[in-house]
Design a protein around this motif. Structure first.
Motif, PDB file in Angstrom:
ATOM      1  N   PHE A 198      39.585  32.655  29.088  1.00 19.84           N
ATOM      2  CA  PHE A 198      38.983  34.039  28.608  1.00 19.84           C
ATOM      3  C   PHE A 198      38.855  34.583  29.852  1.00 19.84           C
ATOM      4  N   TRP A 199      37.951  34.046  30.858  1.00 20.91           N
ATOM      5  CA  TRP A 199      37.244  34.903  32.074  1.00 20.91           C
ATOM      6  C   TRP A 199      38.473  34.874  32.950  1.00 20.91           C
ATOM      7  N   SER A 200      39.391  34.320  32.916  1.00 16.65           N
ATOM      8  CA  SER A 200      40.445  34.584  34.032  1.00 16.65           C
ATOM      9  C   SER A 200      41.459  35.566  33.524  1.00 16.65           C
ATOM     10  N   TYR A 201      42.039  35.422  32.231  1.00 13.40           N
ATOM     11  CA  TYR A 201      42.991  36.529  31.891  1.00 13.40           C
ATOM     12  C   TYR A 201      42.753  37.412  31.034  1.00 13.40           C
ATOM     13  N   GLU A 202      41.971  37.247  30.190  1.00 10.39           N
ATOM     14  CA  GLU A 202      41.309  38.531  29.146  1.00 10.39           C
ATOM     15  C   GLU A 202      40.290  39.149  29.617  1.00 10.39           C
ATOM     16  N   ALA A 203      39.239  38.592  30.334  1.00 11.02           N
ATOM     17  CA  ALA A 203      38.094  39.935  30.728  1.00 11.02           C
ATOM     18  C   ALA A 203      38.592  40.924  31.465  1.00 11.02           C
ATOM     19  N   PRO A 204      39.728  41.003  32.358  1.00 12.61           N
ATOM     20  CA  PRO A 204      39.983  42.296  32.850  1.00 12.61           C
ATOM     21  C   PRO A 204      40.666  43.118  32.086  1.00 12.61           C
ATOM     22  N   LYS A 205      41.108  42.820  30.809  1.00 15.79           N
ATOM     23  CA  LYS A 205      41.677  43.775  29.793  1.00 15.79           C
ATOM     24  C   LYS A 205      40.540  44.451  29.172  1.00 15.79           C
ATOM     25  N   TYR A 206      39.283  43.846  29.068  1.00 14.37           N
ATOM     26  CA  TYR A 206      38.288  44.738  28.384  1.00 14.37           C
ATOM     27  C   TYR A 206      37.493  45.192  29.330  1.00 14.37           C
ATOM     28  N   TYR A 207      37.430  45.040  30.634  1.00 16.30           N
ATOM     29  CA  TYR A 207      36.371  45.707  31.618  1.00 16.30           C
ATOM     30  C   TYR A 207      37.553  45.688  32.923  1.00 16.30           C
ATOM     31  N   GLN A 208      37.984  46.898  33.246  1.00 18.19           N
ATOM     32  CA  GLN A 208      39.270  46.841  34.350  1.00 18.19           C
ATOM     33  C   GLN A 208      38.490  46.599  35.704  1.00 18.19           C
ATOM     34  N   LYS A 209      37.266  46.671  35.767  1.00 16.25           N
ATOM     35  CA  LYS A 209      36.421  46.541  37.216  1.00 16.25           C
ATOM     36  C   LYS A 209      36.107  45.043  37.260  1.00 16.25           C
ATOM     37  N   PHE A 210      36.375  44.242  36.522  1.00 18.69           N
ATOM     38  CA  PHE A 210      35.904  42.649  36.364  1.00 18.69           C
ATOM     39  C   PHE A 210      36.777  42.259  37.540  1.00 18.69           C
ATOM     40  N   LYS A 211      35.986  41.666  38.695  1.00 14.64           N
ATOM     41  CA  LYS A 211      36.503  41.074  39.945  1.00 14.64           C
ATOM     42  C   LYS A 211      36.672  39.632  39.931  1.00 14.64           C
ATOM     43  N   ILE A 212      37.838  39.047  40.133  1.00 15.27           N
ATOM     44  CA  ILE A 212      38.262  37.812  40.111  1.00 15.27           C
ATOM     45  C   ILE A 212      38.551  37.290  41.427  1.00 15.27           C
ATOM     46  N   ALA A 213      38.232  36.369  42.200  1.00 17.47           N
ATOM     47  CA  ALA A 213      38.512  35.950  43.598  1.00 17.47           C
ATOM     48  C   ALA A 213      40.001  35.731  43.446  1.00 17.47           C
ATOM     49  N   PRO A 214      40.393  36.205  44.478  1.00 18.72           N
ATOM     50  CA  PRO A 214      42.140  35.872  44.738  1.00 18.72           C
ATOM     51  C   PRO A 214      42.235  34.350  45.119  1.00 18.72           C
ATOM     52  N   PHE A 215      43.582  34.060  45.108  1.00 17.37           N
ATOM     53  CA  PHE A 215      44.021  32.615  44.960  1.00 17.37           C
ATOM     54  C   PHE A 215      43.014  31.777  46.458  1.00 17.37           C
ATOM     55  N   LYS A 216      43.502  32.502  47.668  1.00 23.41           N
ATOM     56  CA  LYS A 216      43.052  31.891  48.897  1.00 23.41           C
ATOM     57  C   LYS A 216      41.586  31.893  48.888  1.00 23.41           C
ATOM     58  N   GLU A 217      41.006  32.722  48.364  1.00 21.30           N
ATOM     59  CA  GLU A 217      39.495  32.951  48.410  1.00 21.30           C
ATOM     60  C   GLU A 217      39.040  31.837  47.594  1.00 21.30           C
ATOM     61  N   ALA A 218      39.599  31.572  46.288  1.00 23.25           N
ATOM     62  CA  ALA A 218      39.146  30.561  45.595  1.00 23.25           C
ATOM     63  C   ALA A 218      39.297  29.269  46.031  1.00 23.25           C
ATOM     64  N   LEU A 219      40.243  28.997  46.792  1.00 26.16           N
ATOM     65  CA  LEU A 219      40.333  27.741  47.521  1.00 26.16           C
ATOM     66  C   LEU A 219      39.490  27.468  48.299  1.00 26.16           C
ATOM     67  N   ARG A 220      38.734  28.325  48.900  1.00 27.00           N
ATOM     68  CA  ARG A 220      37.707  28.242  49.867  1.00 27.00           C
ATOM     69  C   ARG A 220      36.298  27.759  49.178  1.00 27.00           C
ATOM     70  N   PHE A 221      36.430  28.214  47.902  1.00 28.29           N
ATOM     71  CA  PHE A 221      35.252  27.963  47.034  1.00 28.29           C
ATOM     72  C   PHE A 221      35.271  26.524  46.519  1.00 28.29           C
ATOM     73  N   SER A 222      36.394  26.227  45.972  1.00 28.11           N
ATOM     74  CA  SER A 222      36.449  24.979  45.141  1.00 28.11           C
ATOM     75  C   SER A 222      38.022  24.443  45.142  1.00 28.11           C
ATOM     76  N   PHE A 223      38.068  23.336  44.977  1.00 31.00           N
ATOM     77  CA  PHE A 223      39.230  22.429  44.567  1.00 31.00           C
ATOM     78  C   PHE A 223      39.045  21.748  43.267  1.00 31.00           C
TER      79      PHE A 223
END
Length: 271
Positions: free
Chosen positions: A212-237
């Motif tokens: 929901f937070w990855s795919y649906e939340a930005p549809k309800y709130y366009q400014k909802f900011k999810i980290a891009p793939f490479k940044e997410a890799l630096r955060f966690s595996f």
């Protein structure tokens, strides 16, 4: 002046660590997870989230406070996911700008928490690989990435804004998980899954809450900011840690999720 000072003090609480748990004692793997938490993030406020039926646990985490939620949310993964899609849950942590969800199958390897808070994302976790739900949830534009919720940083105000917006738009609800999945199937078949197809409160999302937070939340709130793939890799595996390690220039991330489940032999050297 007093009210201004009081509000400034409240806002100064940047982040708390939230540890969902449903038992009185720790397994050996969970003890390792706790040890990493204490070693690298020991100075942060921590909350142990427990079912109401557990009044006492037989382990100690420094600076840990206990918060109880109804027992039903600890009976299954879908019920736990429901809890993490409710205002009731996030309202417990409004003294903080962020919470770090730290399930006890997580490891951290350094103290980067404030650094990640300062990057200004609303949601960040280990990146998904080729999520079918993610592909079906978008038509023309693929999502930047989907991200795992087991070890994830969440901005409280943005999460509450999304839930509030979605609940106000809701026109249906169901406690039946099969009906919830049927909604998604109908949305896919009618080419509506890339839109706000749910028309239900977030707790009725039929898959794991991080979807929901990855795919649906930005549809309800366009400014909802999810980290891009490479940044997410630096955060966690999570899945494919060896592949993630290569993609991350042979560097460890801030932390990892489900280390015993996905390639334990890789993580063993870092315990």
């Amino acid at each position: 002046y007093f009210l201004l000072y009081k509000n400034m003090g409240k806002q100064s609480k940047k982040v708390a660590i939230v540890v969902p748990f449903h038992k009185k004692v720790l397994s050996q793997e969970e003890k390792i997870s706790v040890n990493h938490l204490i070693k690298f993030l020991g100075d942060f406020d921590k909350f142990l989230v427990l079912p109401e039926s557990i009044k006492k646990v037989y382990f100690r985490i420094p600076q840990m406070k206990i918060i109880h939620f109804p027992n039903e949310y600890f009976t299954s993964v879908p019920k736990y996911c429901e809890m993490l899609n409710t205002k009731m849950f996030y309202n417990k942590f409004t003294d903080y700008e962020y919470i770090l969800i730290y399930q006890l199958d997580v490891l951290v390897f350094s103290n980067q928490l404030l650094k990640w808070c300062n990057k200004d994302y609303d949601f960040i976790g280990a990146p998904f690989f080729n999520s079918m739900i993610g592909k079906l949830s978008f038509k023309e534009q693929k999502p930047t990435t989907g991200e795992n919720g087991g070890f994830s940083l969440r901005r409280i105000s943005s999460f509450l804004k999304v839930i509030d917006t979605a609940e106000k738009l809701a026109t249906r609800n169901s406690i039946n998980p099969l009906i919830r999945k049927l909604w998604f199937l109908i949305a896919v078949l009618t080419n509506q899954s890339h839109k706000i197809w749910l028309n239900a409160p977030p707790k009725d999302y039929p898959f794991n809450e991080d979807g929901f937070w990855s795919y649906e939340a930005p549809k309800y709130y366009q400014k909802f900011k999810i980290a891009p793939f490479k940044e997410a890799l630096r955060f966690s595996f999570e899945r494919f840690p060896r592949k993630c390690f290569r993609l991350n220039m042979n560097q460890l991330p801030f932390g990892c999720h489900a280390w015993k489940k996905y390639d334990y032999s890789f993580w063993k050297a870092f315990l």
